[in-house]
Design a protein around this motif. Structure first.
Motif, PDB file in Angstrom:
ATOM      1  N   TYR A 107       0.857  -1.264   0.098  1.00  0.00           N
ATOM      2  CA  TYR A 107       0.099   0.027  -0.035  1.00  0.00           C
ATOM      3  C   TYR A 107       0.962   1.223   0.149  1.00  0.00           C
ATOM      4  N   PHE A 108       0.398   2.165  -0.839  1.00  0.00           N
ATOM      5  CA  PHE A 108       1.256   3.460  -1.050  1.00  0.00           C
ATOM      6  C   PHE A 108       0.422   4.597  -0.747  1.00  0.00           C
ATOM      7  N   SER A 109       0.835   5.693   0.209  1.00  0.00           N
ATOM      8  CA  SER A 109      -0.183   6.675   0.487  1.00  0.00           C
ATOM      9  C   SER A 109      -0.185   7.433  -0.737  1.00  0.00           C
ATOM     10  N   ARG A 110      -1.426   8.194  -0.809  1.00  0.00           N
ATOM     11  CA  ARG A 110      -1.769   9.331  -1.842  1.00  0.00           C
ATOM     12  C   ARG A 110      -2.235  10.493  -1.361  1.00  0.00           C
ATOM     13  N   TYR A 111      -2.089  11.557  -1.805  1.00  0.00           N
ATOM     14  CA  TYR A 111      -2.564  12.790  -1.733  1.00  0.00           C
ATOM     15  C   TYR A 111      -2.975  13.194  -3.275  1.00  0.00           C
ATOM     16  N   TYR A 112      -4.105  14.101  -2.947  1.00  0.00           N
ATOM     17  CA  TYR A 112      -4.720  14.545  -4.393  1.00  0.00           C
ATOM     18  C   TYR A 112      -5.356  15.822  -4.177  1.00  0.00           C
ATOM     19  N   GLN A 113      -5.075  16.699  -5.370  1.00  0.00           N
ATOM     20  CA  GLN A 113      -5.934  17.898  -5.608  1.00  0.00           C
ATOM     21  C   GLN A 113      -6.143  18.065  -6.904  1.00  0.00           C
ATOM     22  N   LEU A 114      -7.677  18.645  -7.096  1.00  0.00           N
ATOM     23  CA  LEU A 114      -8.320  18.896  -8.555  1.00  0.00           C
ATOM     24  C   LEU A 114      -8.359  20.424  -8.503  1.00  0.00           C
ATOM     25  N   PHE A 115      -7.799  21.016  -9.652  1.00  0.00           N
ATOM     26  CA  PHE A 115      -8.053  22.450  -9.775  1.00  0.00           C
ATOM     27  C   PHE A 115      -9.026  22.354 -10.839  1.00  0.00           C
ATOM     28  N   GLU A 116     -10.212  22.624 -10.402  1.00  0.00           N
ATOM     29  CA  GLU A 116     -11.364  22.643 -11.190  1.00  0.00           C
ATOM     30  C   GLU A 116     -11.468  23.470 -12.439  1.00  0.00           C
ATOM     31  N   ASP A 117     -11.111  25.110 -12.405  1.00  0.00           N
ATOM     32  CA  ASP A 117     -10.730  25.742 -13.316  1.00  0.00           C
ATOM     33  C   ASP A 117      -9.904  25.321 -14.444  1.00  0.00           C
ATOM     34  N   THR A 118      -8.936  24.529 -14.324  1.00  0.00           N
ATOM     35  CA  THR A 118      -8.055  24.050 -15.567  1.00  0.00           C
ATOM     36  C   THR A 118      -8.308  22.530 -15.524  1.00  0.00           C
ATOM     37  N   GLU A 119      -9.226  21.747 -14.682  1.00  0.00           N
ATOM     38  CA  GLU A 119      -9.244  20.372 -14.522  1.00  0.00           C
ATOM     39  C   GLU A 119      -8.029  19.803 -14.605  1.00  0.00           C
ATOM     40  N   ARG A 120      -6.963  20.313 -14.054  1.00  0.00           N
ATOM     41  CA  ARG A 120      -5.684  19.945 -13.651  1.00  0.00           C
ATOM     42  C   ARG A 120      -5.509  19.092 -12.365  1.00  0.00           C
TER      43      ARG A 120
END
Length: 139
Positions: free
Chosen positions: A58-71
Motif C-alpha cells: 500500500y502506498f499513501s496518496r494525496y490529491y487535489q483537483l483544480f476545477e478551473d483547469t481540470e488539472r
C-alpha cells in the motif's frame, strides 16, 4: 488460426516529478500546501501486488483537483508497506504526478518552490517513459 493481440494502454500522459526528502508524507504535503498554496488531501492508499513474492503493498496518496483547469495533482509515496513503487529509483521518496497541461513556466516555478522547502534534497522532472516500473504509477 488468426491471432488477435490486445494492447493494454496505460494513461501515462502526466508530468512526473521525483522528490527526495526526510519528511513523512503528511508533513511533506502540509509543507507543500503551505508553501505552494495548495490543498492536497489524503485519499485512499494505492494498492498494488508487486515483487517476486507477489505481496500486496500500500502506498499513501494525496490529491487535489483544480476545477478551473481540470488539472489533477497526485503525491504518491515511493515507499509502500512491502516494497518500492518504482524499484529502479530507491532514493526517491515521493512522486508528484500532474495530469492535464501545465506550461513550462508554471512547471519551472513549481520545481523552484519545491526546492525551497528546506527538507527537500531533490525535486527533479523525470521522463515517465524511461522507467521500467512506469505501470505502477498509472492512476
Amino acid at each position: 488460426m488468426n491471432k488477435i493481440y490486445l494492447k493494454d494502454s496505460l494513461d501515462l500522459d502526466f508530468v512526473l516529478i521525483a522528490i527526495t526528502t526526510t519528511l513523512k508524507d503528511y508533513v511533506f504535503c502540509h509543507k507543500m500546501n503551505t508553501s505552494l498554496n495548495l490543498d492536497l488531501q489524503r485519499i485512499e492508499d494505492q494498492e498494488l501486488v508487486l515483487g517476486a513474492k507477489r505481496k500486496i503493498s500500500y502506498f499513501s496518496r494525496y490529491y487535489q483537483l483544480f476545477e478551473d483547469t481540470e488539472r489533477e495533482f497526485f503525491v504518491l509515496s515511493n515507499r509502500g508497506t512491502e516494497s518500492l513503487l518504482v524499484d529502479e529509483l530507491p532514493s526517491v521518496d515521493f512522486f508528484i504526478l500532474i495530469y492535464q497541461f501545465i506550461d513550462q513556466e508554471d512547471l519551472d516555478e513549481l520545481l523552484k518552490r519545491l526546492k525551497q522547502i528546506s527538507e527537500v534534497q531533490v525535486a527533479a522532472l523525470l521522463d515517465v517513459n524511461k522507467l521500467k516500473s512506469k505501470e505502477n504509477l498509472a492512476q
